[in-house]
Design a protein around this motif. Structure first.
Motif, PDB file in Angstrom:
ATOM      1  N   ASP A   1       0.758  10.698   2.448  1.00  0.00           N
ATOM      2  CA  ASP A   1       1.211  10.395   3.878  1.00  0.00           C
ATOM      3  C   ASP A   1      -0.002  10.813   4.721  1.00  0.00           C
ATOM      4  O   ASP A   1      -0.295  11.744   5.262  1.00  0.00           O
ATOM      5  CB  ASP A   1       2.228  11.721   4.433  1.00  0.00           C
ATOM      6  CG  ASP A   1       3.014  11.238   5.627  1.00  0.00           C
ATOM      7  OD1 ASP A   1       2.609  10.207   6.316  1.00  0.00           O
ATOM      8  OD2 ASP A   1       3.690  12.173   6.290  1.00  0.00           O
TER       9      ASP A   1
ATOM     10  N   THR B   1       5.955   2.417  -1.593  1.00  0.00           N
ATOM     11  CA  THR B   1       4.673   2.598  -0.725  1.00  0.00           C
ATOM     12  C   THR B   1       4.822   1.774   0.509  1.00  0.00           C
ATOM     13  O   THR B   1       5.090   0.653   0.487  1.00  0.00           O
ATOM     14  CB  THR B   1       3.702   2.201  -1.417  1.00  0.00           C
ATOM     15  OG1 THR B   1       3.484   3.152  -2.727  1.00  0.00           O
ATOM     16  CG2 THR B   1       2.320   2.506  -0.623  1.00  0.00           C
TER      17      THR B   1
ATOM     18  N   ALA C   1      10.118   3.525   2.447  1.00  0.00           N
ATOM     19  CA  ALA C   1       9.463   4.977   2.845  1.00  0.00           C
ATOM     20  C   ALA C   1       9.539   5.118   4.372  1.00  0.00           C
ATOM     21  O   ALA C   1       9.707   4.108   5.071  1.00  0.00           O
ATOM     22  CB  ALA C   1       8.235   4.876   2.226  1.00  0.00           C
ATOM     23  N   SER C   2       9.251   6.347   4.648  1.00  0.00           N
ATOM     24  CA  SER C   2       9.007   6.694   6.114  1.00  0.00           C
ATOM     25  C   SER C   2       8.114   6.104   6.714  1.00  0.00           C
ATOM     26  O   SER C   2       6.944   5.503   6.332  1.00  0.00           O
ATOM     27  CB  SER C   2       8.767   8.343   6.293  1.00  0.00           C
ATOM     28  OG  SER C   2       9.629   9.021   5.542  1.00  0.00           O
TER      29      SER C   2
ATOM     30  N   SER D   1       1.981  11.940  -3.854  1.00  0.00           N
ATOM     31  CA  SER D   1       2.770  12.223  -2.621  1.00  0.00           C
ATOM     32  C   SER D   1       1.614  11.962  -1.393  1.00  0.00           C
ATOM     33  O   SER D   1       0.594  12.755  -1.512  1.00  0.00           O
ATOM     34  CB  SER D   1       2.988  13.845  -2.270  1.00  0.00           C
ATOM     35  OG  SER D   1       3.545  14.284  -1.152  1.00  0.00           O
TER      36      SER D   1
ATOM     37  N   THR E   1       4.323   7.369   1.012  1.00  0.00           N
ATOM     38  CA  THR E   1       5.055   7.116  -0.196  1.00  0.00           C
ATOM     39  C   THR E   1       6.393   8.058  -0.182  1.00  0.00           C
ATOM     40  O   THR E   1       6.586   9.050   0.249  1.00  0.00           O
ATOM     41  CB  THR E   1       4.226   7.517  -1.485  1.00  0.00           C
ATOM     42  OG1 THR E   1       3.937   8.741  -1.382  1.00  0.00           O
ATOM     43  CG2 THR E   1       2.958   6.555  -1.488  1.00  0.00           C
ATOM     44  N   SER E   2       7.356   7.501  -0.973  1.00  0.00           N
ATOM     45  CA  SER E   2       8.472   8.393  -1.261  1.00  0.00           C
ATOM     46  C   SER E   2       8.940   7.753  -2.822  1.00  0.00           C
ATOM     47  O   SER E   2       8.725   6.819  -3.263  1.00  0.00           O
ATOM     48  CB  SER E   2       9.486   7.960  -0.144  1.00  0.00           C
ATOM     49  OG  SER E   2       9.921   6.695  -0.389  1.00  0.00           O
ATOM     50  N   CYS E   3       9.548   8.995  -3.609  1.00  0.00           N
ATOM     51  CA  CYS E   3       9.726   8.781  -4.505  1.00  0.00           C
ATOM     52  C   CYS E   3      11.518   9.350  -4.862  1.00  0.00           C
ATOM     53  O   CYS E   3      11.877   9.982  -4.229  1.00  0.00           O
ATOM     54  CB  CYS E   3       9.150   9.589  -5.648  1.00  0.00           C
ATOM     55  SG  CYS E   3       7.353   9.086  -5.540  1.00  0.00           S
ATOM     56  N   CYS E   4      12.050   8.560  -5.882  1.00  0.00           N
ATOM     57  CA  CYS E   4      13.598   9.261  -6.337  1.00  0.00           C
ATOM     58  C   CYS E   4      13.417   9.014  -7.659  1.00  0.00           C
ATOM     59  O   CYS E   4      12.852   8.272  -8.369  1.00  0.00           O
ATOM     60  CB  CYS E   4      14.345   8.503  -5.343  1.00  0.00           C
ATOM     61  SG  CYS E   4      14.551   6.624  -5.310  1.00  0.00           S
TER      62      CYS E   4
ATOM     63  N   CYS F   1       4.828  10.574  -9.299  1.00  0.00           N
ATOM     64  CA  CYS F   1       5.248  10.439  -8.073  1.00  0.00           C
ATOM     65  C   CYS F   1       4.037  10.846  -7.165  1.00  0.00           C
ATOM     66  O   CYS F   1       3.856  12.227  -6.936  1.00  0.00           O
ATOM     67  CB  CYS F   1       6.410  11.305  -7.484  1.00  0.00           C
ATOM     68  SG  CYS F   1       6.995  10.931  -5.938  1.00  0.00           S
TER      69      CYS F   1
ATOM     70  N   ASN G   1      15.802   3.409  -4.424  1.00  0.00           N
ATOM     71  CA  ASN G   1      14.735   3.231  -3.372  1.00  0.00           C
ATOM     72  C   ASN G   1      15.018   1.949  -2.468  1.00  0.00           C
ATOM     73  O   ASN G   1      14.296   1.018  -2.332  1.00  0.00           O
ATOM     74  CB  ASN G   1      13.224   2.978  -4.283  1.00  0.00           C
ATOM     75  CG  ASN G   1      13.180   1.922  -5.151  1.00  0.00           C
ATOM     76  OD1 ASN G   1      14.288   1.447  -5.588  1.00  0.00           O
ATOM     77  ND2 ASN G   1      12.271   1.347  -5.597  1.00  0.00           N
TER      78      ASN G   1
END
Length: 126
Positions: A77, A51, A100-101, A75, A87-90, A73, A96
């Motif tokens: 933005d 985050t 995140a962007s 989502s 946020t970004s998840c993997c 996860c 990670n």
């Protein structure tokens, strides 16, 4: 035969725990360079979540990064001008590593907010 099945079962159980998801972990770090602690995730946590949040303008802008294991996860933005969150998840171990962007401050959103506030104040004043 039973002994060999027991050995296979023990190996399978040990192998499963050896492959537990691992994620980089930190809370409200000022930059990604402070996020290299490694956490072993619980069995129900299937994601590495990052985050990235920001608030303020220009030189007064603050950012923070939180990384952790997560069961789901989200989502997100969201950018509301002077604040934002992404946020970004993997789903693989230590995936990670990067943030995140980043969230950019939107001067257009700030201008729209100021104009809407001004219009509201002028309307109430009449």
């Amino acid at each position: 035969m039973k002994a060999s099945l027991l050995v296979v079962l023990v190996i399978a159980l040990c192998t499963e725990s050896a492959f537990s998801l691992k994620c980089f972990s930190c809370k409200d770090a000022p930059s990604n360079i402070h996020c290299f602690n490694i956490a072993t995730c619980a069995d129900h946590e299937k994601y590495c979540l990052t985050t990235y949040s920001t608030k303020g303008l220009g030189d007064d802008r603050e950012q923070s990064i939180t990384k952790k294991c997560a069961a789901f996860c989200p989502s997100i933005d969201l950018n509301i001008g002077i604040a934002g969150i992404a946020t970004s998840c993997c789903q693989s171990s230590l995936c990670n590593v990067s943030g995140a962007s980043s969230v950019k401050t939107s001067y257009t959103m700030i201008a729209v907010g100021v104009l809407a506030s001004l219009a509201c104040i002028l309307r109430l004043g009449l």
